[in-house]
Design a protein around this motif. Structure first.
Motif, mmCIF file in Angstrom:
data_model
loop_
_atom_site.group_PDB
_atom_site.id
_atom_site.type_symbol
_atom_site.label_atom_id
_atom_site.label_comp_id
_atom_site.label_asym_id
_atom_site.label_seq_id
_atom_site.Cartn_x
_atom_site.Cartn_y
_atom_site.Cartn_z
ATOM 1 N N VAL A 127 0.843 -1.208 0.000
ATOM 2 C CA VAL A 127 0.000 0.000 0.000
ATOM 3 C C VAL A 127 0.870 1.247 0.000
ATOM 4 N N HIS A 128 1.916 1.257 0.810
ATOM 5 C CA HIS A 128 2.813 2.414 0.867
ATOM 6 C C HIS A 128 3.471 2.649 -0.490
ATOM 7 N N LYS A 129 3.910 1.564 -1.120
ATOM 8 C CA LYS A 129 4.579 1.698 -2.415
ATOM 9 C C LYS A 129 3.608 2.172 -3.494
ATOM 10 N N ALA A 130 2.379 1.704 -3.408
ATOM 11 C CA ALA A 130 1.373 2.135 -4.384
ATOM 12 C C ALA A 130 1.072 3.625 -4.230
ATOM 13 N N VAL A 131 0.997 4.110 -2.976
ATOM 14 C CA VAL A 131 0.795 5.551 -2.745
ATOM 15 C C VAL A 131 1.936 6.339 -3.382
ATOM 16 N N ALA A 132 3.172 5.897 -3.140
ATOM 17 C CA ALA A 132 4.327 6.594 -3.704
ATOM 18 C C ALA A 132 4.303 6.567 -5.227
ATOM 19 N N GLN A 133 3.942 5.423 -5.813
ATOM 20 C CA GLN A 133 3.860 5.311 -7.268
ATOM 21 C C GLN A 133 2.857 6.294 -7.854
ATOM 22 N N VAL A 134 1.651 6.320 -7.278
ATOM 23 C CA VAL A 134 0.582 7.165 -7.817
ATOM 24 C C VAL A 134 0.940 8.647 -7.692
ATOM 25 N N LEU A 135 1.431 9.048 -6.523
ATOM 26 C CA LEU A 135 1.800 10.452 -6.336
ATOM 27 C C LEU A 135 2.908 10.859 -7.296
ATOM 28 N N ASP A 136 3.919 10.002 -7.452
ATOM 29 C CA ASP A 136 5.044 10.342 -8.312
ATOM 30 C C ASP A 136 4.624 10.426 -9.779
ATOM 31 N N GLU A 137 3.776 9.524 -10.219
ATOM 32 C CA GLU A 137 3.338 9.536 -11.615
ATOM 33 C C GLU A 137 2.532 10.791 -11.939
ATOM 34 N N ARG A 138 1.744 11.267 -10.981
ATOM 35 C CA ARG A 138 0.897 12.436 -11.225
ATOM 36 C C ARG A 138 1.628 13.760 -11.014
#
Length: 531
Positions: free
Chosen positions: A358-369
């Motif tokens: 979950v933490h990694k997914a949050v980081a992925q989504v924020l970074d991509e946007r």
């Protein structure tokens, strides 16, 4: 005496204008979000009335007006030279809702009306006591009931050591006439002291801490910070009391991560919580001693709102903010969704450890946007989809992670969304004020800085500088590539690949298309392309 000092101060800014650029911590969108974070509702920036005290040449104020064309923005400064420069920049940028006036802060009275946001950056410590009193008077009497004021100032204990350096610089540089001559002689004094000071002395330690600042700063900063007649640091508690005397209450710092005692370790946290008895002001004064703080950026509100301020973060309020962040794995590999811990860097180089998918997914989504923001609901939906878990199962850990990131300063937030292009559009567009920025007037200038949607100065490559004025939403990528080719034909650009000039029409066309794609992606990531 006062008139003489005022004339002296004015001459400093007329002869060496202060570097005028955006300060992200003063952005009205940031002030609105901070007020919300700590329990208050502040006016929406879109139609706000904004006053900047000491606006210099409008570098901080003009981008705010450009982002919010329905806002009413006023800047005042003592230097007619800087106001004139600001008005020239305003005309070029075509920002019509900003007014800049050359006048003293002490001349502002009730006839100016009230403002939703009052900003005073880099002024308070550098003016006589009566002007300091006028600053706080204006922040109190001309602030709307729901308004927020921002004031920055030098503080003790950190400035006690720097005063040694300042006094030494003034001793040798002060008697000189021209500002550049003052600075040259002052620097010579520091070089002499650095070479001659005893290794075990207080002076030697002070110079070791201060000389990197002196060597790394531009002339305008050094002149105004170290050689002006006025530089009066104070303790944080004293400033809060002076503000209270005028009817103002402390809200928070513009960098909220500095306020949270848990960021300073368990050895600090528990003793301070016991010692300060719930007083945020006492807590922060103690922390100033702990970190030897030199500078503060305080938000103030009318005293009547003091009882509404809450320093315990409210999850419901956090849920209503919009977030942005950048994340990269320390090892340079892509962020994965496995169960192994993955160290990563966030904004400002902060280190975080991503432990769960979950933490990694949050980081992925924020970074991509990034640099666009995302709402909590949209983030939870995206994370749920990526990790393959129900929305209800990921919502709590997502909110907990956002709260932790906010506390340490590893994520940015706004009350309203920051809307920038998530992908490079077919017909890219930037704000007219950015396309018309005076810094883009010459491709031969060594640097070019423009203000992005986060109110930050971002540097531009030569290709980005060449393309940015063309991004009016009417041109597609092929037309932009043709523009680059025309610039190359006119010898204002050179096409170099693998150290060799690009020759031939086909090769030139292909190279121009590649460069357009790279430059547009860079401009998107810098927050300069509109959605």
């Amino acid at each position: 005496m006062t008139d003489t000092l005022t004339r002296t101060l004015t001459s400093y800014y007329d002869e060496v204008p202060y570097d005028s650029h955006p300060f992200p911590q003063t952005a009205i969108e940031h002030l609105e979000a901070l007020a919300w974070l700590f329990g208050l509702e502040a006016p929406a920036p879109a139609k706000a009335r904004v006053l900047e005290l000491g606006c210099a040449a409008g570098g901080n104020l003009l981008p705010m007006g450009a982002r919010h064309p329905l806002a009413k923005v006023l800047g005042v400064d003592l230097s007619q030279v800087q106001i004139r420069l600001g008005q020239e920049a305003q005309a070029r940028m075509r920002v019509s809702n900003v007014e800049m006036r050359a006048l003293s802060i002490a001349d502002i009275d009730d006839s100016f009306g009230t403002f939703d946001y009052i900003i005073c950056h880099g002024v308070y410590s550098w003016v006589p006591p009566q002007v300091q009193e006028a600053i706080l008077r204006v922040c109190a009497h001309n602030l709307a009931p729901a308004g927020v004021a921002y004031v920055s100032y030098n503080v003790y204990p950190g400035w006690k050591a720097r005063e040694i350096v300042r006094d030494a610089m003034i001793l040798r540089g002060g008697p000189r006439d021209a500002p550049q001559e003052k600075l040259a002689y002052a620097r010579g004094m520091l070089e002499f002291l650095e070479q001659s000071a005893r290794p075990d002395s207080v002076l030697k330690k002070t110079l070791e801490e201060t000389m990197p600042i002196v060597r790394g700063s531009n002339e305008s900063y050094l002149l105004h910070e170290f050689l002006e007649p006025c530089n009066a640091p104070c303790y944080f508690k004293e400033f809060v009391q002076h503000a209270a005397d005028q009817g103002l209450a402390y809200l928070c710092d513009a960098e909220p991560s500095t306020m949270f005692v848990q960021n300073y370790g368990e050895k600090v946290r528990e003793p301070l919580l016991r010692e300060c008895g719930g007083s945020q002001i006492m807590m922060e004064q103690y922390l100033d001693f702990l970190v030897n703080r030199t500078f503060r950026q305080s938000l103030l509100v009318p005293q009547a709102r003091a009882t509404e301020v809450r320093y315990r973060l409210d999850r419901d309020r956090l849920r209503q903010l919009h977030y942005a962040g950048v994340f990269a794995a320390v090892d340079g590999q892509p962020l994965t969704l496995d169960t192994h811990e993955q160290p990563a860097t966030a904004q400002r180089g902060l280190r975080v450890t991503l432990r769960l998918p979950v933490h990694k997914a949050v980081a992925q989504v924020l970074d991509e946007r990034h640099p666009a923001t995302i709402s909590v609901d949209a983030l939870v939906d995206a994370v749920s989809s990526r990790v393959g878990e129900p929305r209800a199962a990921v919502e709590a850990p997502v909110l907990a992670m956002l709260e932790e990131l906010l506390i340490i300063g590893a994520v940015r937030f706004r009350r309203s969304p920051v809307i920038t292009a998530a992908q490079v559009p077919d017909r890219p567009q930037a704000l007219m004020s950015v396309r018309q920025s005076p810094t883009l007037a010459s491709l031969t200038a060594p640097t070019a800085l423009v203000c992005n949607q986060w109110h930050e100065s971002v540097g531009l490559s030569l290709l980005e500088r060449c393309l940015l004025p063309m991004l009016d939403g009417a041109r597609d990528h092929a037309q932009l590539a043709a523009h680059l080719q025309a610039e190359a034909c006119a010898e204002r650009l050179r096409f170099i690949k693998d150290g060799q000039p690009v020759t031939g029409e086909a090769e030139s066309e292909a190279f121009a298309r590649e460069q357009v794609a790279l430059a547009l992606q860079g401009l998107r990531r810098k927050g300069l392309l509109l959605a």
